[in-house]
Design an enzyme around this catalytic site. Structure first.
Site, PDB file in Angstrom:
ATOM      1  N   ASP A  67       0.737  -1.092   0.323  1.00  0.00           N
ATOM      2  CA  ASP A  67      -0.020   0.083  -0.150  1.00  0.00           C
ATOM      3  C   ASP A  67       0.839   0.968  -0.056  1.00  0.00           C
ATOM      4  O   ASP A  67       1.824   1.061   0.296  1.00  0.00           O
ATOM      5  CB  ASP A  67      -1.343   0.628   1.251  1.00  0.00           C
ATOM      6  CG  ASP A  67       0.203  -0.584   2.442  1.00  0.00           C
ATOM      7  OD1 ASP A  67       0.887  -0.497   2.422  1.00  0.00           O
ATOM      8  OD2 ASP A  67      -1.266  -0.485   3.704  1.00  0.00           O
ATOM      9  N   ASN A 136      -6.996  -2.560  14.491  1.00  0.00           N
ATOM     10  CA  ASN A 136      -8.584  -2.825  13.695  1.00  0.00           C
ATOM     11  C   ASN A 136      -8.737  -4.942  12.786  1.00  0.00           C
ATOM     12  O   ASN A 136      -9.602  -4.520  12.219  1.00  0.00           O
ATOM     13  CB  ASN A 136      -8.985  -1.667  13.038  1.00  0.00           C
ATOM     14  CG  ASN A 136      -8.704  -1.551  12.255  1.00  0.00           C
ATOM     15  OD1 ASN A 136      -7.390  -2.369  11.443  1.00  0.00           O
ATOM     16  ND2 ASN A 136      -9.034  -0.209  11.559  1.00  0.00           N
ATOM     17  N   HIS A 138      -7.229  -4.392  10.346  1.00  0.00           N
ATOM     18  CA  HIS A 138      -6.277  -4.915   9.148  1.00  0.00           C
ATOM     19  C   HIS A 138      -5.270  -5.322   8.294  1.00  0.00           C
ATOM     20  O   HIS A 138      -4.605  -5.167   8.854  1.00  0.00           O
ATOM     21  CB  HIS A 138      -6.674  -2.861   8.857  1.00  0.00           C
ATOM     22  CG  HIS A 138      -5.418  -2.024   9.206  1.00  0.00           C
ATOM     23  ND1 HIS A 138      -5.559  -0.998   9.550  1.00  0.00           N
ATOM     24  CD2 HIS A 138      -4.388  -2.750   9.732  1.00  0.00           C
ATOM     25  CE1 HIS A 138      -4.201  -0.529   9.316  1.00  0.00           C
ATOM     26  NE2 HIS A 138      -3.711  -1.151   9.394  1.00  0.00           N
ATOM     27  N   GLU A 143      -9.783  -2.014   5.456  1.00  0.00           N
ATOM     28  CA  GLU A 143     -10.354  -1.619   6.515  1.00  0.00           C
ATOM     29  C   GLU A 143     -11.502  -2.043   7.030  1.00  0.00           C
ATOM     30  O   GLU A 143     -11.932  -2.943   6.354  1.00  0.00           O
ATOM     31  CB  GLU A 143     -10.915  -0.003   6.633  1.00  0.00           C
ATOM     32  CG  GLU A 143      -8.978   0.669   6.582  1.00  0.00           C
ATOM     33  CD  GLU A 143      -8.409   1.133   7.957  1.00  0.00           C
ATOM     34  OE1 GLU A 143      -8.417   0.251   8.607  1.00  0.00           O
ATOM     35  OE2 GLU A 143      -7.354   1.731   8.256  1.00  0.00           O
TER      36      GLU A 143
HETATM   37  P1  PGA Z   1       2.651  -1.878  12.849  1.00  0.00           P
HETATM   38  O1  PGA Z   1       1.149  -1.390  11.677  1.00  0.00           O
HETATM   39  O2  PGA Z   1       3.271  -3.021  11.977  1.00  0.00           O
HETATM   40  O3  PGA Z   1       2.834  -0.410  12.556  1.00  0.00           O
HETATM   41  O4  PGA Z   1       1.483  -1.855  14.023  1.00  0.00           O
HETATM   42  C1  PGA Z   1       0.795  -3.215  11.246  1.00  0.00           C
HETATM   43  C2  PGA Z   1      -0.315  -2.350   9.943  1.00  0.00           C
HETATM   44  O5  PGA Z   1      -1.383  -1.287  10.749  1.00  0.00           O
HETATM   45  O6  PGA Z   1      -0.946  -2.753   9.638  1.00  0.00           O
END
Ligand code: PGA
Length: 240
Positions: A67, A136, A138, A143
């Site tokens: 992304d 959450n 995702h 999302e």
């Molecule tokens: P993080 O993010 O590794 O910074 O916790 C993971 C994500 O949001 O997919």
């Protein structure tokens, strides 16, 4: 789904790096799907060390990132292109032309997303996809919602994600509210998937991933339909 529970973040990074390294040893021209975020940074450091030590070679590797924020210039220090260069690509012998990150300034985001899907297919598909998981649930920027998109697309970020990512920006208003992201089918087409999680704030998402039913409210649960997924998490992220 296989679950590897590690003592701590360092162990998660080592286990994940071992799997990526094995992939490259078995198939030197592998196509990797890569993720940003804090979680894979330890793994990227180990991979760079292994590359320096001559244990693994990225010469023939192609990569596709999950992304990118939208709109976002590639040279902005919060872009995912910048992140990947800083945390991995500048430290390994990958040909930068073989690294693909969605263009956060694409004038026609729909075409950008279509072209990205076509490039993945033309490369033969992703051999190994690395994922993090949001608090959450995702994956990429898919999302939680009433429905999910199959293919790479432009999406709105949820307040939870904007809040979680605001730690990297001066103020929360600076966090982009949209992003380009691979879709659920783009991810599930990968031949093998590893998903990394560390820390207590991932516990709910990981518990649902392992024990819950498939639900668009936790997009990571979609991984349950894939036959080769490895969850690598530390004890803090694993409740039972
Ligand atoms: P993080 O993010 O590794 O910074 O916790 C993971 C994500 O949001 O997919």
């Amino acid at each position: 789904m296989r679950v590897i529970v590690c003592e701590n973040y360092e162990e998660v990074s080592k286990e994940a790096a071992k799997i990526v390294a094995s992939q490259l040893i078995l198939k030197p021209d592998s196509v990797l799907g890569l993720a940003t975020g804090s979680t894979p940074v330890g793994m990227y450091n180990i991979l760079a060390e292994k590359n320096k030590a001559g244990e693994i070679d990225f010469k023939d590797v192609k990569s596709f990132n999950l992304d990118e924020y939208y709109p976002m210039a590639a040279d902005h220090d919060q872009s995912y292109r910048y992140f990947m260069n800083e945390n991995l690509f500048n430290h390994i012998n990958i040909d930068i032309e073989n690294t693909h990150v969605l263009n956060g300034l694409a004038e026609n985001p729909e075409k950008e997303c279509d072209d990205f899907e076509k490039m993945i297919d033309a490369a033969g598909g992703i051999d190994l996809q690395v994922l993090g998981i949001g608090q959450n649930g995702h994956i990429g920027f898919n999302e939680p919602d009433d429905f999910l998109y199959a293919n790479t697309h432009l999406t709105d970020l949820t307040d939870n994600t904007i809040q979680a990512n605001s730690r990297f920006f001066d103020k929360i208003e600076d966090v982009p509210t949209k992003a380009l992201t691979m879709g659920i089918a783009s991810i599930l087409k990968s031949k093998r998937i590893i998903i990394l999680a560390s820390g207590e704030n991932k516990r709910d998402a990981v518990t649902e991933l392992i024990e819950g039913e498939i639900s668009t409210k936790n997009p990571a649960t979609m991984l349950k339909v894939h036959k080769d997924v490895i969850v690598i998490c530390d004890k803090a992220a694993y409740s039972k």
